[in-house]
Design an enzyme around this catalytic site. Structure first.
Site, PDB file in Angstrom:
ATOM      1  N   PRO A 297       2.308   6.344   3.433  1.00  0.00           N
ATOM      2  CA  PRO A 297       2.080   6.359   4.871  1.00  0.00           C
ATOM      3  C   PRO A 297       1.877   4.968   5.476  1.00  0.00           C
ATOM      4  CG  PRO A 297       0.209   7.330   3.709  1.00  0.00           C
ATOM      5  CD  PRO A 297       1.280   7.102   2.701  1.00  0.00           C
ATOM      6  N   ASN A 298       2.492   4.818   6.627  1.00  0.00           N
ATOM      7  CA  ASN A 298       2.379   3.646   7.493  1.00  0.00           C
ATOM      8  C   ASN A 298       3.123   2.414   6.997  1.00  0.00           C
ATOM      9  OD1 ASN A 298       0.697   4.929   9.492  1.00  0.00           O
ATOM     10  ND2 ASN A 298      -0.924   4.865   7.954  1.00  0.00           N
TER      11      ASN A 298
ATOM     12  N   ARG B 127       1.924  -3.015  12.196  1.00  0.00           N
ATOM     13  CA  ARG B 127       0.573  -2.618  11.767  1.00  0.00           C
ATOM     14  C   ARG B 127      -0.176  -3.795  11.153  1.00  0.00           C
ATOM     15  NH1 ARG B 127      -0.935   0.233   6.336  1.00  0.00           N
ATOM     16  NH2 ARG B 127      -3.140   0.585   6.718  1.00  0.00           N
TER      17      ARG B 127
ATOM     18  N   TYR C 135      -0.806  -7.467   6.693  1.00  0.00           N
ATOM     19  CA  TYR C 135       0.476  -7.107   6.084  1.00  0.00           C
ATOM     20  C   TYR C 135       1.639  -8.010   6.483  1.00  0.00           C
ATOM     21  CZ  TYR C 135      -2.210  -2.952   4.986  1.00  0.00           C
ATOM     22  OH  TYR C 135      -3.177  -2.110   4.523  1.00  0.00           O
TER      23      TYR C 135
ATOM     24  N   ASN D 289       4.055   2.285  -3.855  1.00  0.00           N
ATOM     25  CA  ASN D 289       2.956   1.846  -3.006  1.00  0.00           C
ATOM     26  C   ASN D 289       2.486   3.110  -2.295  1.00  0.00           C
ATOM     27  OD1 ASN D 289       1.185   0.924  -1.087  1.00  0.00           O
ATOM     28  ND2 ASN D 289       2.440  -0.825  -0.479  1.00  0.00           N
TER      29      ASN D 289
ATOM     30  N   ALA E 161      -2.346   4.610   1.814  1.00  0.00           N
ATOM     31  CA  ALA E 161      -3.634   5.295   1.957  1.00  0.00           C
ATOM     32  C   ALA E 161      -3.831   6.411   0.935  1.00  0.00           C
ATOM     33  CB  ALA E 161      -3.774   5.849   3.370  1.00  0.00           C
TER      34      ALA E 161
ATOM     35  N   GLU F  56       2.210   0.454  -9.770  1.00  0.00           N
ATOM     36  CA  GLU F  56       1.527   0.577  -8.484  1.00  0.00           C
ATOM     37  C   GLU F  56       1.553  -0.796  -7.810  1.00  0.00           C
ATOM     38  OE1 GLU F  56      -2.961   1.795  -6.941  1.00  0.00           O
ATOM     39  OE2 GLU F  56      -2.656   1.220  -9.038  1.00  0.00           O
TER      40      GLU F  56
ATOM     41  N   HIS G  88       0.565  -2.982  -4.184  1.00  0.00           N
ATOM     42  CA  HIS G  88      -0.131  -3.068  -2.897  1.00  0.00           C
ATOM     43  C   HIS G  88       0.133  -4.435  -2.302  1.00  0.00           C
ATOM     44  CE1 HIS G  88      -2.173   0.698  -3.458  1.00  0.00           C
ATOM     45  NE2 HIS G  88      -2.415   0.319  -4.699  1.00  0.00           N
TER      46      HIS G  88
ATOM     47  N   SER H 163      -1.534  -5.966   0.154  1.00  0.00           N
ATOM     48  CA  SER H 163      -2.818  -6.672   0.197  1.00  0.00           C
ATOM     49  C   SER H 163      -3.555  -6.405  -1.120  1.00  0.00           C
ATOM     50  CB  SER H 163      -3.655  -6.194   1.381  1.00  0.00           C
ATOM     51  OG  SER H 163      -4.067  -4.853   1.185  1.00  0.00           O
TER      52      SER H 163
ATOM     53  N   ARG I 193     -11.072  -5.593   0.125  1.00  0.00           N
ATOM     54  CA  ARG I 193     -11.203  -4.927   1.421  1.00  0.00           C
ATOM     55  C   ARG I 193     -12.362  -3.928   1.388  1.00  0.00           C
ATOM     56  NH1 ARG I 193      -5.516  -3.099   3.243  1.00  0.00           N
ATOM     57  NH2 ARG I 193      -6.650  -2.800   5.194  1.00  0.00           N
TER      58      ARG I 193
END
Length: 147
Positions: A9-10, A17, A22, A73, A76, A97, A99, A101, A106
Site C-alpha cells: 500500500p501507498n 507521499r 521517500y 516491500n 504498512a 524484504e 524498505h 526507509s 522510525r
C-alpha cells in the site's frame, strides 16, 4: 531467472507521499529503474503493486511454479500481515524484504516485521536502490543454490 517484485500500500504514491522520507522519484520511475536493471542482468521481472492485502496474497500464491524468487516491500502490511507471511511460507520461494526507509529509525510500531521470518534477507534504508540490491542478491543466491 524470473523475479516477482511486489509493492504494498501507498508505494504507488511515491514522489507525492512524504517526499522527505521517500524522495521525489515516482512509482513509474521506480518501475523503469527496476526493469532496466533487470534487463541488464538478464532477469525477467514481473512488477505488482496493490493497496489490498488479499491481492498481494494472490500475487504471492500465483508466483508458485511461475517465478524463481520474490522481492517484497509490504509497506504498512509489514507490521500487520500474518497473511503475507503465510503466503510467502506457502510458496517457499527465496524472498527479500525491502524498505525504502529504515523502519528501525522510525516509530516504534514500524520496528516489527511479520514477513521477515519468511525472507532470506532484509534491505532497509537504501532508498530505491534497495530493490536493485535485492535483485542482485537473488541472482547470486539462486546461482549458488543451482550449482
Amino acid at each position: 531467472m524470473k523475479i516477482l517484485v511486489i509493492n504494498g500500500p501507498n508505494i504507488n504514491m511515491l514522489g507525492i507521499r512524504e517526499p522527505d522520507i521517500y524522495g521525489h522519484t515516482t512509482y513509474a520511475d521506480l518501475c523503469a529503474m527496476i526493469r532496466s536493471h533487470a534487463a541488464d542482468k538478464g532477469v525477467e521481472i514481473t512488477l505488482y503493486q496493490s493497496n489490498h492485502e488479499g491481492d498481494l496474497v494472490d500475487a504471492i500464491q500465483q508466483a508458485c511454479g511461475t517465478q524463481d524468487a520474490v522481492v517484497i516491500n509490504p509497506a504498512a502490511y509489514t507490521h500487520t500481515s500474518v497473511a503475507l507471511l503465510d503466503a510467502l511460507k506457502a510458496v517457499a520461494l527465496p524472498a527479500i524484504e525491502v524498505h525504502i526507509s529504515d523502519p528501525d529509525t522510525r516509530e516504534e510500531f514500524r520496528r516489527v516485521s511479520y514477513v521477515r521470518s519468511a525472507c532470506v534477507k532484509t534491505i532497509c534504508g537504501h532508498g530505491l536502490n534497495g530493490y536493485l540490491e535485492a535483485i542482485d542478491f537473488l541472482i547470486d543466491h539462486l546461482s549458488e543454490a543451482n550449482s
